[in-house]
Enzyme design. Sequence first.
Site, PDB file in Angstrom:
ATOM      1  N   GLU A 450       0.841  -1.187   0.000  1.00  0.00           N
ATOM      2  CA  GLU A 450       0.000   0.000   0.000  1.00  0.00           C
ATOM      3  C   GLU A 450       0.883   1.246   0.000  1.00  0.00           C
ATOM      4  O   GLU A 450       1.710   1.432   0.877  1.00  0.00           O
ATOM      5  CB  GLU A 450      -0.863  -0.070   1.270  1.00  0.00           C
ATOM      6  CG  GLU A 450      -1.558   1.192   1.648  1.00  0.00           C
ATOM      7  CD  GLU A 450      -2.166   1.099   3.061  1.00  0.00           C
ATOM      8  OE1 GLU A 450      -2.056   0.034   3.701  1.00  0.00           O
ATOM      9  OE2 GLU A 450      -2.729   2.101   3.505  1.00  0.00           O
ATOM     10  N   ASP A 523      -0.901  -1.345   5.953  1.00  0.00           N
ATOM     11  CA  ASP A 523      -0.733  -0.822   7.308  1.00  0.00           C
ATOM     12  C   ASP A 523      -1.613  -1.596   8.282  1.00  0.00           C
ATOM     13  O   ASP A 523      -2.658  -2.109   7.915  1.00  0.00           O
ATOM     14  CB  ASP A 523      -1.157   0.657   7.353  1.00  0.00           C
ATOM     15  CG  ASP A 523      -0.145   1.548   6.640  1.00  0.00           C
ATOM     16  OD1 ASP A 523       0.981   1.071   6.392  1.00  0.00           O
ATOM     17  OD2 ASP A 523      -0.490   2.699   6.338  1.00  0.00           O
ATOM     18  N   ASP A 525      -3.739  -0.738  10.325  1.00  0.00           N
ATOM     19  CA  ASP A 525      -4.828   0.086  10.849  1.00  0.00           C
ATOM     20  C   ASP A 525      -6.102  -0.190  10.047  1.00  0.00           C
ATOM     21  O   ASP A 525      -6.133  -1.062   9.186  1.00  0.00           O
ATOM     22  CB  ASP A 525      -4.452   1.578  10.799  1.00  0.00           C
ATOM     23  CG  ASP A 525      -4.160   2.033   9.370  1.00  0.00           C
ATOM     24  OD1 ASP A 525      -4.379   1.238   8.428  1.00  0.00           O
ATOM     25  OD2 ASP A 525      -3.707   3.180   9.201  1.00  0.00           O
ATOM     26  N   ASP A 527      -7.677   1.542   7.774  1.00  0.00           N
ATOM     27  CA  ASP A 527      -7.538   1.770   6.331  1.00  0.00           C
ATOM     28  C   ASP A 527      -6.822   0.605   5.662  1.00  0.00           C
ATOM     29  O   ASP A 527      -7.203   0.159   4.580  1.00  0.00           O
ATOM     30  CB  ASP A 527      -6.724   3.047   6.058  1.00  0.00           C
ATOM     31  CG  ASP A 527      -7.621   4.274   6.117  1.00  0.00           C
ATOM     32  OD1 ASP A 527      -8.862   4.089   6.138  1.00  0.00           O
ATOM     33  OD2 ASP A 527      -7.082   5.399   6.144  1.00  0.00           O
TER      34      ASP A 527
END
Length: 658
Positions: A450, A523, A525, A527
């Site tokens: 990403e 990541d 998280d 997102d």
Amino acid sequence: MSEEIREQKPEEEEEFDFRVEDHTYDDADIQVLDGLEAVRKRPGMYIASTSEKGLHHLVWEIVDNGIDEAMAGYATTVTVTVDKDNIVIVEDDGRGMPTGENVKTGKSTIETIFTVLHAGGKFGGGAYKVSGGLHGVGASVVNALSEWLEVRVYHDGKIFFVRFENGGHAVEPLKVIGSCDPARHGSEIRFKADPAIFTETTVYSHETLRDRLRQLAFLNKGIRMIFNDEREEDPHKQHHVFLFEGGLKEYVAFLNKNRNVVHDEIIYCEGHKDGIEVEVAVQYNEGYNPNVYTFCNNINTAEGGTHEEGFRSALNRIINKYAKSKGFLKEKEDNLTSDDCKEGITAIISVKHPDPQYEGQTKTKLGNSEVRKCVSDIFGAQLERFLMENPEEAKKIMEKVVLASQARLAAKKARESTRRKSALEISSLPGKLADCSSKDASICEIYIVEGDSAGGSAKQGRDSHYQAILPLRGKILNVEKARQQRAFENAEIRSMITAFGCGVMNDVDTSKLRYHKIVIMTDADVDGAHIRTLLLTFFYRYLRPVLEQGYIYIAQPPLYKVQKGNTVRYAYTDRQLEEVKREMGGNLGIQRYKGLGEMNPEQLWETTMDPKNRTLIRVTVDDAEAADQAFSMLMGEEVEPRKNFIIENAHFVENLDI
Ligand code: 1YM
């Protein structure tokens, strides 16, 4: 399991199959010990595995017997309870297992069923048994693999009891241990899986049990399936009752609940011919992907087979006939293809067959050729009737399939342009791809990363001999909501398809895959989880064989860096952080990573990419239904379930250390 047994229909208990005839009691006894010992020595021969999947297999084996009793018309309810110690109790309110004696063994029928391999299990008491197929290894296998197992039969106002321990041996013969209400009848099996066999885990999955029991209730209308989970704190999860008088009709409604449907009334039929029972339910939704699930004798035939072929041919035949006769398709126009007719369809096909033959790589493809015509006739007649009787609904369906054919032609052009390009320019690999030097796919890995900055670190940190990096910019297209044409025009999707080299959709050929590990690195998280889900959706819809064959992995970057002087440790979970803190003592510098971009190339290599330290999670699609539900729910309009899912998104991801 064995054909010879399924065909037997003993009128009396003494006809149990002991495989070796004319043997004395002692011989039979020795065989018992041999049989159960063989199961314990090589459990993999009798159940799928000794992992979590095999553990659940034990439950299904016993549940199948309860369902058989209900299907034969004697029981109304099958109850599964898991207690706090993961002891399983399966009960039904049927006749109760036979409590008489078996002449050959001189033991009770029940003891025989639980100690002789293949005895009991698949007996046809007039009505055929439908639970054969992939399970059907018999109650004795469950007994052999349990630390202990108890049987209670309620019958004639008495409670009969026998307990097995120590590799499946009866502690004492079957005996009456008390009395009960004379109106009560049924069987109750209680067992504890043996941790010496199930070394990975003896903890049952609430979701797996719940989902399968619900599915069994859909597949067997009118049978009540109850699930009690005494381990759950949440009262909503402690008790589930599944009872669907509408059968597959309710199943389709359930699968479409997060989707916009094209027509309200579900197309439904049931019928039988030559001893084969057929039930089909169909409803179109506004999506573009087909969701067709097929079952034979309650077993998910993931590879399809003759029932699916019969369904497909009837769908094609009747839709084209109706479209032409009503002018939705001109006489000289090409027929709609099977894919056109299936766009956005949710369909369940369930057949019950007395003697199913399974084929295919995973033995989940129905082979009986007579089933093709049987399903085609029964479903075809009902579909035709439905279209005739519901012209409004029929019109909506016709518009949908005609539009699908137009979109298909456009998508074909777009797809051909991707294909032509890669065929012409041999090195037309995407510009952003930092490829590896090795051409040996079995050792090659590609990291889908990403963002450009993390992509940069990954490029510098990697071992370029076998690790390739493909950075993706921002969010990828949600293929659940986009037509194929748009997907094939999307730059990120094109990059991935070209880089993998294995083709796409029906053309996928995993032998051409350029990397045997495709690793999603996002990541840690919300997102990142979202991007990961979008990627999985893409794999699920466009590269399903790649996903099914286990080539897709998820990288696990650390959440924390813990430093004391020159010593650095990483923690991948909050619990691990606590452990590391305890081990390292006071005076620590703790850094929480917000994204991959915060790690320098060396750190990224060391923590997430180096095979020596990293943890990869292999993605599997064990149960297409669960995955599809997850995907449609994730991609649907409802926000709340999506949020919850992302938080506990391990649902279709199996943990696997590499
Ligand atoms: C919780 C699991 O096993 N119920 C059950 C099993 C049997 C019967 C009834 C039964 C079947 C028949 C006649 C028959 C079984 N019996 C046998 C065997 N629940 C559960 N409920 N009477 C009772 O099929 O004719 C095997 S299973 F072989 F003994 F007949």
